[in-house]
Enzyme design. Structure first.
Site, mmCIF file in Angstrom:
data_model
loop_
_atom_site.group_PDB
_atom_site.id
_atom_site.type_symbol
_atom_site.label_atom_id
_atom_site.label_comp_id
_atom_site.label_asym_id
_atom_site.label_seq_id
_atom_site.Cartn_x
_atom_site.Cartn_y
_atom_site.Cartn_z
ATOM 1 N N MET A 262 165.875 41.463 75.248
ATOM 2 C CA MET A 262 165.115 41.755 74.034
ATOM 3 C C MET A 262 163.960 40.768 73.873
ATOM 4 S SD MET A 262 164.668 43.596 71.381
ATOM 5 C CE MET A 262 163.260 43.246 70.324
ATOM 6 N N GLU A 297 160.031 41.706 79.525
ATOM 7 C CA GLU A 297 160.117 41.108 78.177
ATOM 8 C C GLU A 297 158.924 40.197 77.921
ATOM 9 O OE1 GLU A 297 162.226 42.674 76.535
ATOM 10 O OE2 GLU A 297 163.420 43.388 78.216
HETATM 11 N N1 B3K Z 1 163.008 46.444 73.286
HETATM 12 C C1 B3K Z 1 164.317 46.240 73.814
HETATM 13 C C2 B3K Z 1 165.235 47.393 73.621
HETATM 14 C C3 B3K Z 1 165.990 47.377 72.350
HETATM 15 C C4 B3K Z 1 166.993 48.473 72.328
HETATM 16 C C5 B3K Z 1 167.647 48.556 71.026
HETATM 17 N N2 B3K Z 1 168.620 49.584 70.950
HETATM 18 C C6 B3K Z 1 164.309 45.889 75.249
HETATM 19 C C7 B3K Z 1 163.127 46.289 76.001
HETATM 20 O O1 B3K Z 1 162.790 47.427 76.180
HETATM 21 O O2 B3K Z 1 162.433 45.418 76.451
HETATM 22 ZN ZN ZN Z 2 160.810 47.061 76.639
#
Ligand code: B3K
Ligand code: ZN
Length: 902
Positions: A262, A297
């Site tokens: 995340m 990320e």
């Molecule tokens: N943005 C997060 C994903 C979150 C999922 C929540 N259910 C990871 C990513 O795509 O980088």
């Molecule tokens: Zn992402």
């Protein structure tokens, strides 16, 4: 409750600053939040302020320092509404959350001895009452207090402002994040960790500290992650001109995590599986995935955090774009330092891997009950829409624009995007408009009007190709169609043609090169070259091609320029020629895939209709063996690429092409083909294994990884075919392995052998013994057994009762339960329906603790209606039993109801 994209309304209030105080305690954490609130211009004076909540214990609310009178607010399980606010005020809310009881892993939760948060998409409401939506952006100041010996490290987003020891054995850390952000990017971590850190400088000379926090005792395994982070920083600067905007960038590894990682601002939280690696415990695939996820990320810092989504329907704005960026990052890393030919092959391998994944996960999704455009029109539960469509097809859509614009124009569009929208929460359309601006700066007559339909229409377009030769030149006619899918079917949606960029070329029947000259009918502009890019924007279009002679063979969708299916009547011999001579490495692989597909489908059909092998099938098999033989002997090819050429298409992709779907006969046909290849190519395969002995010093280069991949494929086939010596070779390979790729490859090969003797058991037992204290390797031990051909429900039940099976840990669930249901066709699809009943039990059981993970598992029967009987009826019954379970979560309910009704 269904939410619709068209119902979007801005939030009536701004919340420019948020000050949070946490008194951290796993049993009951007290959260105090001080919000500055201002009514938006034009909003009526008495508009209530409604804040979201889930699983919170309300304590108090006050307004401008005074406790709120009881008639000025309403609180219930899912909200706190404050009435009659002045146009500008401060609201303080106190509540309590229970991290140790939180098994959903959303909000604040305990993992190991530490505390972590996960807020995207709607987890912040499990921490405090707030406007939990991405378009409310605030500057956060966070104070964390906790017991000093239990939680020596206290982290949140941004910069550490102050650290104080309190006199009751606790300490306090104050953090301030200077960048306004939506609450889904908030994070905190508390615990004891090993820390690897390093200073680096951004391109403009700013010093930044990169930090990786991981469980005590794992410091030695974070070196690769740190290198990956450093490479990500450099790559985003050099390829996209984007610099790190923070003084410190932190990554923390958690054992229990619902997905991969995340991108919380400045404080990324990762599943430990995407951080920890050393040669002993991580495979080459793990290494590559770690680099890719760290990149992903990190790249979100600009595409997602600096510019974020207006609402969750726009998720692909950040995800599709960031996946595209991480794919390019991996490709650039693989190609770095190689000569032109090897670099092209390395890039092709990455492209092939991405296409394999797209076809296995996204194409089926696009044809099933959960089909949605990359920008969905509606959802019940947003966490169900972190899908292959939003991510992987989203990345394909960005890639098509990159193909149409070219790197330079694309990058100028990116710059324009940041110039226009830095610091804002925007829409997919805003993004496309920025790229369109860059396109029109060079070609004032062009636009992306038709292209935008990729955002609003679901389904995989099918393009039919026809070639007719005239006396002078040839005519190529492309026509497209795309079926109505998912909710489109019930809404009477009028589907329009897509804008499809299609790169094509051709070779002679003898494999010689062709140079084409192409122009659209009725147009002057001519394109020439070994490859040309056609743009199909209507239902049907034709082009005139010169440079082709009668028996030449078309090479289509080179590099996979569009995420579509192609229909063209190739003969088997034409495919074999492409599979050996196409100068485009992707198209060469594709020809081989088509050959395998043809053979496997013919074979399953023959088996399902109890025909014996026909001469046509036998001839096709002979051709496949010849081509594989030639591929193995082609010394010009690198081994990573050969491994891809030899690998059969995934079950999930093949099933889409079967009517009705019969996963059992498909599994048997694949097994039989690999066994035949193992027998017929035994000598060359033996040589592959012998050529690169495992005893040498471990080498982490992509080239060495390619060798390992091919060797493991060879070992697998030899063992499947039960070739003499195969098992001793695998046993030797296992015993002498100095890295996890070899060790696991050997173990997998042993499990493929038709005779499961003591050697196999001994290796399995040794593996567990040696790695039992390492959860990530124990996951591999579970996974390899869950997917082994001989594993049925009995073994799975034993494994579920194994002391190392931890029900609450998503990685462990994925290793055992998900692997069995998705990667063990003979076990899962047992004709008595027992596999599906097991699935239903697991879905309902997991649902009680972790709905997000349960809903993922629930997706496994999406395609029940297309299966052969009695599988179909058993699947339907299993789905119904889940749907009828009282108190099933909204997450799982959405999946099973859609599967049963659409
Ligand atoms: N943005 C997060 C994903 C979150 C999922 C929540 N259910 C990871 C990513 O795509 O980088
Ligand atoms: Zn992402």
């Amino acid at each position: 409750m269904t939410v619709y994209r068209n119902d979007y309304q801005p939030f009536p209030y701004h919340i420019p600053t948020v000050a949070l105080q946490f008194d951290l305690d796993p049993e009951a954490t007290r959260v105090t939040s001080l919000l500055s609130v201002t009514r938006r211009d034009g909003v009526a004076a008495h508009t209530p302020l409604r804040l979201d909540a889930e699983d919170l214990e309300f304590v108090s609310v006050s307004l401008n320092g005074q406790p709120c009178a009881p008639d000025r607010f309403v609180v219930d399980d899912t909200s706190l509404t404050v009435l009659d606010l002045p146009s500008s005020c401060e609201i303080e809310i106190v509540c309590i959350t229970q991290p140790a009881q939180n098994t959903s892993l959303m909000g604040l939760y305990v993992s190991g001895h530490s505390l972590f948060t996960q807020c995207e998409a709607e987890g912040f409401r499990r921490i405090t009452y707030f406007a939990d939506r991405p378009d409310v952006m605030s500057t956060y100041s966070v104070t964390l207090r906790a017991n000093r010996s239990q939680y020596p490290v206290l982290l949140s987003n941004g910069n550490l402002v102050e650290e104080t020891n309190l006199d009751d054995g606790r300490h306090e850390c104050k953090w301030h994040d200077p960048f306004p952000k939506p609450c889904y990017l908030f994070a905190l971590v508390a615990g004891e960790f090993d820390l690897r850190q390093q200073q680096t400088y951004t391109r403009s000379g700013k010093a930044v500290t990169l930090q990786i926090y991981s469980d005590p005792g794992t410091f030695d395994r974070t070196e690769w992650a740190m290198q990956s982070l450093e490479r990500s920083v450099r790559w985003d600067e050099s390829r996209f001109g984007l610099e790190l905007d923070l003084d410190r960038f932190m990554i923390v590894a958690a054992r229990d995590f619902n997905m991969g990682a995340m991108e919380n601002k400045g404080l990324n939280i990762f599943n430990a599986a995407y951080v920890l690696a050393d040669p002993e415990t991580a495979t080459d695939a793990n290494y590559q995935a770690i680099e890719a996820v760290i990149g992903h990320e990190y790249f979100h810092n600009w595409t997602g955090n600096r510019v974020t989504c207006r609402d969750w329907f726009q998720l692909s704005l950040k995800e599709g774009l960031t996946v595209f960026r991480d794919q390019e990052f991996t490709a650039d890393m693989l190609a770095e330092g190689l000569d032109e030919t090897s670099a092209a092959s390395a890039r092709a391998v990455k492209r092939i891997d991405d296409v394999i994944m797209l076809r296995a996960a996204q194409f089926p999704e696009d044809a099933g009950p959960m089909a949605h455009p990359i920008r969905p029109e509606s959802f019940e539960e947003i966490s169900n829409f972190y899908t292959a469509t939003v991510y992987e097809k989203g990345a394909e859509v960005i890639r098509m624009m990159h193909t149409l614009l070219g790197e330079q124009t694309f990058q100028s569009g990116m710059q324009e995007y940041f110039r226009r929208h830095d610091g804002q929460a925007v829409t997919c359309d805003d993004y496309v408009s920025s790229l369109e601006w860059a396109l029109q700066a060079e070609h004032p007559n062009r636009n992306l009007d038709v292209f935008r339909r990729w955002y609003s229409q679901a389904g995989t377009p099918h393009v039919n190709v026809e070639l007719s030769h005239g006396p002078e030149d040839a005519t190529l006619t492309l026509s497209q169609r795309c079926e109505m899918v998912g909710v489109e079917k019930s809404t009477g949606f009028a589907k329009q043609p897509f804008h499809i960029p299609l790169r094509i070329g051709a070779i002679g029947a003898d494999g010689s090169k062709r140079y084409l000259s192409v122009h659209a009918e009725g147009e002057q502009a001519v394109q020439t070259g070994e490859s040309v890019l056609l743009e199909l924007t209507q239902t049907q279009q034709s082009w005139r091609i010169s440079g082709l002679i009668k028996n030449d063979i078309l090479s289509l969708n080179r590099g996979f320029t569009a995420p579509i299916e192609i229909a063209y009547e190739y003969s088997n011999e034409q495919l074999a020629a492409l599979a050996q001579h196409d100068p485009d490495a992707w198209a060469r692989w594709e020809a081989m895939q088509m050959l395998y597909t043809r053979y496997l489908l013919a074979q399953t059909q023959a088996a399902d209709t109890t025909q014996n092998d026909t001469p046509a099938i036998a001839n096709l098999l002979a051709l496949v063996i010849d081509v594989c033989n030639a591929t193995l002997g082609d010394s010009k090819l690198d081994q990573a690429y050969i491994t891809r050429l030899l690998s059969l298409p995934s079950d999930k992709y093949l099933l889409q092409q079967m009517q009705p779907m019969n996963p059992l006969s498909l599994a048997r046909a694949k097994h039989q083909l690999e066994t035949t290849l193992g027998m017929n190519l035994a000598d060359q395969l033996m040589e592959c294994v012998a050529q690169s002995p495992v005893t040498q010093q471990f080498d982490a280069s992509p080239e060495a990884a390619g060798k390992r991949a091919l060797r493991n494929l060879a070992l697998g086939w030899l063992n499947l075919a039960n070739v003499e010596q195969a098992k001793s070779l695998a046993t030797h390979h296992y015993d002498s392995a100095n890295n996890m790729t070899d060790r696991l490859g050997a173990l997998r090969a042993l499990l493929l052998s038709p005779v499961r003797d003591d050697r196999v058991e001994a290796a399995l037992a040794h593996f567990y013994d040696r790695f039992q204290n390492d959860p990530l390797v124990v996951d591999k031990w579970f996974a390899i057994q869950a997917s082994a051909p001989g594993t049925g429900l009995k073994t799975v039940s034993q494994l579920l009762n194994h002391p190392a099976f931890v029900f609450r840990n998503p990685n462990r669930l994925r290793a055992l339960v998900f692997q069995f249901c998705s990667n063990n066709p003979l076990g899962f699809h047992a004709p008595d329906g027992s596999g599906y009943r097991f699935w239903a039990e697991q879905v309902t059981r997991i649902d009680q603790s972790n709905p997000e993970v349960a809903a993922r598992l629930a997706r496994m029967l999406d395609h029940w209606a297309h299966h052969i009987e009695p599988l179909k009826s058993h699947m339907q019954a299993a789905l119904k039993s889940v749907a009828d379970t009282p108190d099933i979560s909204g997450n799982t309910r959405e999946i099973v109801t859609k599967a049963l009704t659409l």
